[in-house]
Enzyme design. Structure first.
Site, mmCIF file in Angstrom:
data_model
loop_
_atom_site.group_PDB
_atom_site.id
_atom_site.type_symbol
_atom_site.label_atom_id
_atom_site.label_comp_id
_atom_site.label_asym_id
_atom_site.label_seq_id
_atom_site.Cartn_x
_atom_site.Cartn_y
_atom_site.Cartn_z
ATOM 1 N N GLU A 28 0.853 -9.375 -4.889
ATOM 2 C CA GLU A 28 -0.183 -10.179 -5.660
ATOM 3 C C GLU A 28 -0.057 -10.457 -7.023
ATOM 4 O O GLU A 28 -0.975 -10.332 -7.921
ATOM 5 C CB GLU A 28 -1.809 -9.690 -5.318
ATOM 6 C CG GLU A 28 -2.178 -9.696 -4.013
ATOM 7 C CD GLU A 28 -3.587 -9.145 -3.658
ATOM 8 O OE1 GLU A 28 -4.215 -9.855 -2.747
ATOM 9 O OE2 GLU A 28 -3.997 -8.188 -4.454
ATOM 10 N N ASP B 46 -5.909 -7.726 5.610
ATOM 11 C CA ASP B 46 -6.687 -7.200 4.335
ATOM 12 C C ASP B 46 -7.825 -6.913 4.720
ATOM 13 O O ASP B 46 -8.767 -7.873 4.357
ATOM 14 C CB ASP B 46 -6.463 -8.453 3.366
ATOM 15 C CG ASP B 46 -6.962 -7.974 1.949
ATOM 16 O OD1 ASP B 46 -7.189 -6.752 1.737
ATOM 17 O OD2 ASP B 46 -7.107 -8.983 1.071
ATOM 18 N N GLU C 108 -16.072 -6.104 1.155
ATOM 19 C CA GLU C 108 -15.499 -7.387 0.532
ATOM 20 C C GLU C 108 -15.601 -8.569 1.468
ATOM 21 O O GLU C 108 -15.863 -9.703 0.882
ATOM 22 C CB GLU C 108 -14.143 -7.210 0.216
ATOM 23 C CG GLU C 108 -13.195 -8.443 -0.441
ATOM 24 C CD GLU C 108 -11.888 -8.036 -0.913
ATOM 25 O OE1 GLU C 108 -11.168 -8.844 -1.138
ATOM 26 O OE2 GLU C 108 -11.252 -6.913 -0.674
#
Length: 723
Positions: A314, A388, A416
């Site tokens: 990332e 993820d 998340e």
């Protein structure tokens, strides 16, 4: 929602008579979590007071002191009674607390000692007889073991156990049990939904907030023994002298509670802080810089735990910037820490800068060729699944395929992808589902838990990490029930094989009290909550359908982003012919990264478990499911069933109105109402979006969404924390 910010630390001043009249009503802000030592039922308290008349607890250091103080606070709060102190163990109702070096190895102590595992963190809680009198022994392998034993004994009292029949032997199966804080130096928290960071960097080291001590207590009560203070997307300034002094102040607070401090290190720090031309692991100047930095850190924090590193993922810098590999980068830092006993936790969450054929394969492809090349103080930190932290993923294929390397687990406690701190989702079931997955590597029943605890491939280091869900919210986690996820993670970090339902029941009793009716009603609610979320978000193996960037709410239509694997359409691949990501041999062959037994389980869509069907297969809309329904009908029923479960959870909670204090009841009720509405948005948006590809009607008996697809596509969430 207005919060009562008083922590109610002094609840034990409430008289037993008042509690007897109002056994189910208690006031708490949530600050004390499962350590809120409210008075027990009168009869139980009387019995315990008789059994705990006298305390023998030799104090030899800071850890003993905090264990002693916590024990007295618990006894005062739970029983309205503090035992008398004695230097010798005689008379009825003796509680003996200490280690082999502080308690005389006679009578029941010697019996407990015979049960004690050879481990500093181990403890035994043993009911015995001293002379003619019953007694209880809490014996630790060290002062840390004593501390853990004290907390376990307090939990036994909170849960109403018979302390005359105790024989508990506990030894952690995993050495390093850590929280990872994604906290930034400006006190924002990436993917944090409970306020700002706990760490007040501006006022540290001068002001040491009492909340730091309470944080340490909560972790010690679960056996968590390490904390990474800063975000994996690290700011290099954390390694400068001012911040090392601040981190040292936290380390001083945490040390008596058996907790070490770790830091996330930015790989490019030699350039950003040291003025070097590069951060190439093979550059002697870079190697020297890290060795000098390690020496500086240990001058400030003598028991510093080590580094956590996110590299070449990332956009983060890493060794691949210099045509080196992950082993080169990890070993550079490991060599710098080695003289001091520090470790490097090198994250395997990586994917190529170029668009991959299947992002699920990237970590395996990059790390498996490096097996055996990492130093013995490097441990590779692997997320539970290959994408993820999705609501459901199969276990990561790296587990079990690197026998010459050390692997650790990374779970996400913060929600998340599961509704943030708005949705009630008990994650103990998710954690256990992954830990008990069979990798089928090397021998039968080779579970992920056995990989990370070293019992399958012996390794010097074993570790587990959980991305924290804490913040400055008065109840720490934003949602009262989100505390259960911190608690469950800690319990499973100590023993990955503990039953998730048993953990949830313990949390309920320690947090809300021992009302059996309440526990009987609310425990099933917790155990159903994660499956409900999976169903109204990503049923049947779907994944990565959330809103762009903020990850809140549905976004199955997301496309045309800088990378294909940053879109939802990349993952669900819905078209007129069907839906799902083909990861079999005729697709991306990600399934080929698993053992043959796992491949055999998942490669045939007729036998593949429904929970992972669309993770591994792209199937036609009229594919016949095990239920007898078509794939389209089953998908719809899963979406609608998830919403129905939330409605049932609401009804169950509504029945608890007189069993919890009104503030807590109302907060959970309000959040469940939000969750219900948001679950309907997830359901309606996804069903309408996928229907345009299936061309099939919503099955009979299921209500039609109240708005067209365009309405849901144009919903915008304006205030999102943690991004």
């Amino acid at each position: 929602m207005m919060y009562n910010v008083k922590p109610y630390i002094h609840l034990f001043f409430i008289t037993i008579m008042v509690v007897a009249c109002m056994p189910c009503i208690f006031a708490q802000s949530g600050y004390r979590m499962w350590l809120d030592y409210r008075p027990l039922d009168n009869d139980l308290a009387i019995r315990y007071r008789e059994q705990l008349r006298t305390l023998v607890f030799p104090i030899t250091g800071e850890t003993d002191s905090v264990a002693h103080a916590e024990l007295l606070e618990a006894l005062n709060g739970l029983l309205g009674h503090e035992p008398s102190h004695a230097d010798t163990s005689n008379g009825p109702g003796i509680l003996l607390v200490g280690s082999a070096s502080t308690l005389p190895a006679t009578g029941p102590v010697s019996e407990a000692l015979a049960l004690l595992p050879e481990h500093d963190d181990a403890y035994v809680i043993y009911s015995g007889v001293y002379g003619e009198n019953p007694c209880t022994v809490i014996l630790g392998g060290s002062d840390k073991g004593v501390l853990y034993g004290v907390y376990a004994f307090i939990a036994s009292l909170q849960c109403g156990e018979d302390i005359t029949q105790l024989s508990k032997v506990a030894c952690p199966k995993i050495q390093l049990r850590l929280l990872n804080h994604w906290d930034n130096l400006d006190r924002t928290v990436e993917r944090g939904y409970a306020g700002f960071s706990l760490w007040d960097w501006h006022r540290l080291p001068g002001y040491r907030d009492p909340r730091y001590t309470d944080y340490a207590k909560a972790n010690a009560s679960l056996g968590i023994n390490g904390t990474v203070l800063n975000n994996v997307n690290a700011n290099a300034r954390i390694l400068t002298q001012p911040y090392l002094e601040k981190a040292a102040a936290l380390a001083d607070i945490f040390r008596p509670y058996g907790i070490k401090v770790y830091l996330s290190a930015r790989f490019s720090a030699p350039v950003e802080l040291g003025g070097l031309a590069d951060a190439d692991p093979h550059n002697p100047a870079v190697q020297r810089w890290w060795k000098e930095k390690a020496s500086e850190i240990y001058r400030h924090i003598p028991d510093f735990g080590g580094f956590l590193v996110k590299a070449n993922s990332e956009g983060q810098p890493g060794p691949q910037n210099y045509d080196r590999n992950h082993a080169d980068g990890a070993n550079l830092l490991a060599d710098a820490l080695k003289p001091y006993g520090g470790v490097v936790m090198w994250r395997a969450f990586v994917y190529e800068d170029t668009e991959p054929e299947d992002r699920a394969k990237q970590a395996y492809n990059e790390f498996v060729p490096l097996d055996g090349q990492f130093r013995d103080n490097v441990i590779i930190q692997v997320k539970n699944g290959p994408i993820d932290f999705q609501p459901r993923e199969p276990f990561h294929p790296l587990f079990g395929v690197m026998p010459q390397s050390q692997l650790m687990m990374e779970f996400q406690i913060t929600q998340e992808y599961l509704g943030f701190a708005t949705h009630l989702v008990y994650l103990g079931t998710l954690f256990s589902e992954v830990l008990q997955s069979d990798t089928h590597r090397h021998r039968p029943n080779s579970t992920v838990a056995q990989v990370i605890d070293g019992s399958m491939n012996p390794q010097p280091l074993t570790a587990i990490a959980g991305v924290a869900n804490t913040g400055t919210a008065i109840n720490w986690t934003g949602h009262p029930f989100a505390q259960a996820n911190w608690y469950a993670y800690g319990r499973l970090a100590w023993d990955p094989d503990v039953d998730a339902s048993a953990i949830a029941e313990d949390w309920l009793r320690q947090t809300f009290g021992n009302n059996d009716t309440f526990v009987h009603d609310v425990l099933p609610l917790m155990m159903r909550s994660r499956e409900a979320a999976v169903n109204y978000m990503t049923p049947l193996g779907l994944h990565h359908l959330m809103g762009w960037d903020h990850h809140y709410g549905p976004g199955p239509w997301i496309k045309d982003k800088p990378r294909a694997d940053w879109t939802s359409v990349y993952y669900h691949q819905a078209d007129k012919d069907g839906i799902g990501f083909d990861r079999t041999a005729i697709g991306s062959d990600a399934l080929g990264q698993y053992a043959p037994e796992v491949q055999a389980k998942f490669e045939n869509p007729q036998t593949c478990p429904d929970e992972y069907l669309l993770w591994f297969h792209h199937l036609p809309w009229d594919f016949r499911m095990k239920s007898g329904r078509t794939l389209w009908d089953e998908l719809c029923h899963r979406y609608y069933g998830g919403v129905e479960t939330v409605a049932a959870i609401q009804a169950t909670w509504a029945a608890q109105k007189n069993r919890v204090n009104n503030d807590t009841f109302q907060e959970v009720a309000d959040l469940l109402a939000m969750q219900y509405e948001e679950a309907k948005i997830w359901r309606n948006a996804c069903v309408l979006y996928f229907r345009q590809f299936s061309g099939m009607p919503i099955p009979d008996g299921l209500e039609h969404p109240e708005h067209p697809l365009e309405y849901y596509e144009n919903l915008h969430v304006h205030v999102i924390p943690g991004i």
